[in-house]
Write a protein that holds these residues in place. Structure first.
Motif, PDB file in Angstrom:
ATOM      1  N   UNK A  95       0.821  -1.214   0.000  1.00  0.00           N
ATOM      2  CA  UNK A  95       0.000   0.000   0.000  1.00  0.00           C
ATOM      3  C   UNK A  95       0.854   1.262   0.000  1.00  0.00           C
ATOM      4  N   UNK A  96       2.015   1.207   0.614  1.00  0.00           N
ATOM      5  CA  UNK A  96       2.903   2.378   0.624  1.00  0.00           C
ATOM      6  C   UNK A  96       3.311   2.749  -0.797  1.00  0.00           C
ATOM      7  N   UNK A  97       3.630   1.755  -1.614  1.00  0.00           N
ATOM      8  CA  UNK A  97       3.984   2.003  -3.008  1.00  0.00           C
ATOM      9  C   UNK A  97       2.796   2.475  -3.833  1.00  0.00           C
ATOM     10  N   UNK A  98       1.610   1.940  -3.525  1.00  0.00           N
ATOM     11  CA  UNK A  98       0.393   2.394  -4.199  1.00  0.00           C
ATOM     12  C   UNK A  98       0.188   3.880  -3.915  1.00  0.00           C
ATOM     13  N   UNK A  99       0.316   4.242  -2.663  1.00  0.00           N
ATOM     14  CA  UNK A  99       0.105   5.632  -2.252  1.00  0.00           C
ATOM     15  C   UNK A  99       1.122   6.560  -2.940  1.00  0.00           C
ATOM     16  N   UNK A 100       2.385   6.139  -3.021  1.00  0.00           N
ATOM     17  CA  UNK A 100       3.401   6.951  -3.699  1.00  0.00           C
ATOM     18  C   UNK A 100       3.060   7.134  -5.174  1.00  0.00           C
ATOM     19  N   UNK A 103       0.259   9.600  -5.632  1.00  0.00           N
ATOM     20  CA  UNK A 103       0.725  10.973  -5.456  1.00  0.00           C
ATOM     21  C   UNK A 103       1.339  11.493  -6.766  1.00  0.00           C
ATOM     22  N   UNK A 104       2.159  10.664  -7.404  1.00  0.00           N
ATOM     23  CA  UNK A 104       2.765  11.045  -8.687  1.00  0.00           C
ATOM     24  C   UNK A 104       1.675  11.248  -9.741  1.00  0.00           C
ATOM     25  N   UNK A 105       0.688  10.368  -9.750  1.00  0.00           N
ATOM     26  CA  UNK A 105      -0.412  10.490 -10.706  1.00  0.00           C
ATOM     27  C   UNK A 105      -1.164  11.808 -10.513  1.00  0.00           C
ATOM     28  N   UNK A 106      -1.455  12.141  -9.265  1.00  0.00           N
ATOM     29  CA  UNK A 106      -2.185  13.376  -8.985  1.00  0.00           C
ATOM     30  C   UNK A 106      -1.382  14.594  -9.435  1.00  0.00           C
ATOM     31  N   UNK A 107      -0.080  14.568  -9.184  1.00  0.00           N
ATOM     32  CA  UNK A 107       0.774  15.691  -9.577  1.00  0.00           C
ATOM     33  C   UNK A 107       0.846  15.862 -11.088  1.00  0.00           C
ATOM     34  N   UNK A 108       0.716  14.765 -11.821  1.00  0.00           N
ATOM     35  CA  UNK A 108       0.901  14.801 -13.270  1.00  0.00           C
ATOM     36  C   UNK A 108      -0.395  14.792 -14.074  1.00  0.00           C
ATOM     37  N   UNK A 109      -1.525  14.596 -13.424  1.00  0.00           N
ATOM     38  CA  UNK A 109      -2.801  14.566 -14.138  1.00  0.00           C
ATOM     39  C   UNK A 109      -3.200  15.974 -14.558  1.00  0.00           C
ATOM     40  N   UNK A 113      -8.637  15.647 -14.832  1.00  0.00           N
ATOM     41  CA  UNK A 113      -8.568  14.285 -14.275  1.00  0.00           C
ATOM     42  C   UNK A 113      -8.127  14.242 -12.812  1.00  0.00           C
ATOM     43  N   UNK A 114      -7.736  15.390 -12.261  1.00  0.00           N
ATOM     44  CA  UNK A 114      -7.349  15.405 -10.839  1.00  0.00           C
ATOM     45  C   UNK A 114      -8.472  14.912  -9.920  1.00  0.00           C
ATOM     46  N   UNK A 115      -9.749  15.288 -10.177  1.00  0.00           N
ATOM     47  CA  UNK A 115     -10.809  14.756  -9.306  1.00  0.00           C
ATOM     48  C   UNK A 115     -10.920  13.222  -9.357  1.00  0.00           C
ATOM     49  N   UNK A 120      -9.779   8.054  -6.465  1.00  0.00           N
ATOM     50  CA  UNK A 120      -9.010   6.816  -6.297  1.00  0.00           C
ATOM     51  C   UNK A 120      -8.276   6.858  -4.959  1.00  0.00           C
ATOM     52  N   UNK A 121      -7.721   8.000  -4.636  1.00  0.00           N
ATOM     53  CA  UNK A 121      -7.012   8.146  -3.353  1.00  0.00           C
ATOM     54  C   UNK A 121      -7.967   7.923  -2.183  1.00  0.00           C
ATOM     55  N   UNK A 122      -9.194   8.419  -2.298  1.00  0.00           N
ATOM     56  CA  UNK A 122     -10.172   8.188  -1.215  1.00  0.00           C
ATOM     57  C   UNK A 122     -10.482   6.701  -1.070  1.00  0.00           C
ATOM     58  N   UNK A 123     -10.628   6.013  -2.192  1.00  0.00           N
ATOM     59  CA  UNK A 123     -10.852   4.566  -2.115  1.00  0.00           C
ATOM     60  C   UNK A 123      -9.647   3.862  -1.503  1.00  0.00           C
ATOM     61  N   UNK A 124      -8.445   4.304  -1.862  1.00  0.00           N
ATOM     62  CA  UNK A 124      -7.234   3.712  -1.278  1.00  0.00           C
ATOM     63  C   UNK A 124      -7.203   3.949   0.226  1.00  0.00           C
ATOM     64  N   UNK A 125      -7.601   5.141   0.653  1.00  0.00           N
ATOM     65  CA  UNK A 125      -7.678   5.426   2.094  1.00  0.00           C
ATOM     66  C   UNK A 125      -8.619   4.447   2.782  1.00  0.00           C
ATOM     67  N   UNK A 126      -9.751   4.164   2.151  1.00  0.00           N
ATOM     68  CA  UNK A 126     -10.706   3.211   2.718  1.00  0.00           C
ATOM     69  C   UNK A 126     -10.104   1.811   2.788  1.00  0.00           C
ATOM     70  N   UNK A 127      -9.437   1.403   1.723  1.00  0.00           N
ATOM     71  CA  UNK A 127      -8.813   0.066   1.702  1.00  0.00           C
ATOM     72  C   UNK A 127      -7.831  -0.076   2.860  1.00  0.00           C
ATOM     73  N   UNK A 128      -7.029   0.953   3.076  1.00  0.00           N
ATOM     74  CA  UNK A 128      -6.031   0.916   4.145  1.00  0.00           C
ATOM     75  C   UNK A 128      -6.686   0.984   5.522  1.00  0.00           C
TER      76      UNK A 128
END
Length: 156
Positions: A95-100, A103-109, A113-115, A120-128
Motif C-alpha cells: 500500500x505504501x507504493x500504491x500511495x506513492x 501521489x505522482x499520478x495526482x501531480x501529473x494529471x 482528471x485530478x478529481x 481513487x485516493x479516497x478509495x485507497x484510504x478506505x482500503x487501508x
C-alpha cells in the motif's frame, strides 16, 4: 497445530473488515485501470509504478479474505491465521507504493482528471483503513503478526 482460544464469531468481524478493504481495493483497481483506456491518461506518469504495487496488494488482500472465510467456516489451524496475518502485513507494505504512485499520478494529471485521481485516493484510504481495523481487531484477540517479510506470504 490447532488452536481453541479464538471464538468463531470474532472471525466474522475480521472477515467483514477484510472484505470491506478488498471492496475498496476493487474500486482502486477498476478506476486506475480505466485510465489506461482514456487517451488523455493512458500514459499518466505514476500509474504503471502504482500498479506494480497494486497487483501484489490485491493478491494479499484476496488471500487474507480467503483465510478469514476458512476460519469463519470452522477450520482451526494456526497456519491459516499465519497466512492471513502475513498477507495483511504484506498488503500494508505494498500500500505504501500504491500511495506513492497515486501521489505522482495526482501531480501529473491534467486539471480535468485530478478529481478522478482524488477519488481513487479516497478509495485507497478506505482500503487501508479497513485493513488496519482488521489488524487492530486481530491484535486485540491476541493474534501476533510477523515483522513484515514477504517471503512468508507468497511470491508478491
Amino acid at each position: 497445530m490447532y488452536y481453541n482460544y479464538y471464538r468463531v464469531n470474532n472471525w466474522q468481524s475480521i472477515l467483514n473488515f477484510l472484505q470491506q478493504s478488498l471492496y475498496a481495493e476493487e474500486m482502486v483497481c477498476a478506476m486506475s485501470s480505466e485510465l489506461y483506456h482514456i487517451p488523455e491518461t493512458q500514459d499518466l506518469k505514476g500509474n504503471n509504478e502504482m500498479h506494480d504495487h497494486l497487483v501484489p496488494a490485491s493478491y494479499h488482500r484476496v488471500t487474507s479474505v480467503g483465510s478469514a472465510i476458512r476460519l469463519v467456516n470452522g477450520e482451526q489451524r494456526q497456519s491459516i491465521i499465519a497466512t492471513m496475518t502475513t498477507c495483511i502485513v504484506n498488503a500494508e507494505k505494498q500500500d505504501k507504493g500504491v500511495r506513492e504512485g497515486l501521489k505522482v499520478m495526482e501531480e501529473n494529471a491534467s486539471i480535468e482528471y485530478k478529481p478522478v485521481i482524488r477519488m481513487i485516493i479516497r478509495w485507497q484510504n478506505q482500503a487501508e483503513s479497513y485493513l488496519k481495523q482488521a489488524k487492530d481487531s486481530l491484535q486485540a484477540m491476541g493474534v501476533s503478526f510477523p515483522s513484515g517479510s514477504d517471503e512468508q506470504g507468497g511470491e508478491y
